[in-house]
Design an enzyme around this catalytic site. Sequence first.
Site, PDB file in Angstrom:
ATOM      1  N   GLY A 117      40.972  33.869  33.899  1.00 34.54           N
ATOM      2  CA  GLY A 117      41.224  32.441  33.736  1.00 34.54           C
ATOM      3  C   GLY A 117      42.453  32.006  34.522  1.00 34.54           C
ATOM      4  O   GLY A 117      42.393  31.776  35.736  1.00 34.54           O
ATOM      5  N   GLY A 118      43.580  31.925  33.838  1.00 33.28           N
ATOM      6  CA  GLY A 118      44.816  31.410  34.423  1.00 33.28           C
ATOM      7  C   GLY A 118      45.152  31.965  35.800  1.00 33.28           C
ATOM      8  O   GLY A 118      45.470  31.202  36.728  1.00 33.28           O
ATOM      9  N   GLY A 157      44.298  33.417  27.396  1.00 33.09           N
ATOM     10  CA  GLY A 157      45.331  32.407  27.632  1.00 33.09           C
ATOM     11  C   GLY A 157      46.616  32.626  26.854  1.00 33.09           C
ATOM     12  O   GLY A 157      47.460  31.738  26.776  1.00 33.09           O
ATOM     13  N   ASN A 192      37.466  32.091  36.263  1.00 33.72           N
ATOM     14  CA  ASN A 192      36.966  31.024  35.399  1.00 33.72           C
ATOM     15  C   ASN A 192      38.005  29.918  35.467  1.00 33.72           C
ATOM     16  O   ASN A 192      39.069  30.014  34.871  1.00 33.72           O
ATOM     17  CB  ASN A 192      36.809  31.554  33.969  1.00 33.72           C
ATOM     18  CG  ASN A 192      36.460  30.448  32.981  1.00 33.72           C
ATOM     19  OD1 ASN A 192      36.139  29.331  33.373  1.00 33.72           O
ATOM     20  ND2 ASN A 192      36.526  30.765  31.695  1.00 33.72           N
ATOM     21  N   TRP A 193      37.676  28.879  36.226  1.00 35.87           N
ATOM     22  CA  TRP A 193      38.663  27.812  36.460  1.00 35.87           C
ATOM     23  C   TRP A 193      38.836  26.907  35.242  1.00 35.87           C
ATOM     24  O   TRP A 193      39.762  26.109  35.184  1.00 35.87           O
ATOM     25  CB  TRP A 193      38.228  26.967  37.658  1.00 35.87           C
ATOM     26  CG  TRP A 193      38.408  27.645  38.996  1.00 35.87           C
ATOM     27  CD1 TRP A 193      38.667  28.967  39.230  1.00 35.87           C
ATOM     28  CD2 TRP A 193      38.356  27.014  40.277  1.00 35.87           C
ATOM     29  NE1 TRP A 193      38.774  29.199  40.578  1.00 35.87           N
ATOM     30  CE2 TRP A 193      38.583  28.007  41.248  1.00 35.87           C
ATOM     31  CE3 TRP A 193      38.125  25.704  40.706  1.00 35.87           C
ATOM     32  CZ2 TRP A 193      38.601  27.733  42.616  1.00 35.87           C
ATOM     33  CZ3 TRP A 193      38.140  25.428  42.060  1.00 35.87           C
ATOM     34  CH2 TRP A 193      38.386  26.438  43.014  1.00 35.87           C
TER      35      TRP A 193
END
Length: 250
Positions: free
Chosen positions: A234-235, A173, A10-11
């Site tokens: 994500g990250g 995050g 997930n950018w």
Amino acid sequence: MARKKIIAGNWKMNMTPSQAVELINTLKPLVGNDEVDVVFCVPAIDIIPAVEAVKGTNIHIGAENMYFEEKGAFTGEISPAMLDDAGVKYVIIGHSERREYFAETNETVNRKVLKAFEHDITPIICCGESLTQREQGVTIDFIRQQIKVAFLNVTADQAKKAVIAYEPIWAIGTGKVATTEQAQEVCKAIRDCITEIYDAATGEAIRIQYGGSVSASSAPELFAQPDIDGGLVGGASLKADFGQIVCYNK
Ligand code: PGA
């Protein structure tokens, strides 16, 4: 039949179109794993160059959001037909950031899920509790409600193809990954909920990801759990680490 793992990046709101192509070219040689479905969910403006850049590879391109109407006066929104025409196979629905900053609700999530299926786009349906809810001991109740509403009027055949991402908000995050036991417990509860709504075959077929600070070091143990079928990342999806996460079993 064993469920195929699905590992999706997930950018979020990162990478311009040219940076997206550069990142894909860096990651392409690192994410070759036939045992896993590999998806890069990218910002809408990156979709067209990203689809072009992944041609001939095992990578699928996904979107991060989508609107629930076919077309019309909805300034700034992207329709399912637009995604489909651009070559998108997956769409993240109801990420906690969309729920928090863009007022998405269980009801809008449900409408989007139904629309995605109409267009043969696989929804990656996000759910997850806040830290307060976890401390209050209402995690499972809260997530069951999210799931039950997200799947209203979704048929069993559609549900079998859906992907659910369990993402505790406190783990997104923050570098605070849920323990393997916490992640497995909730993913199992989600599967039980799907079995209750539909039947055992649907519960067995649906794929459930864990998301929230997944890293190259935490992925192997998380993905080895019986009810965790991959991750939403994500990250770490913006770095070479994503290759290690995809190849967690190598
Ligand atoms: P994170 O994000 O891996 O950076 O915690 C996960 C997500 O929000 O999907």
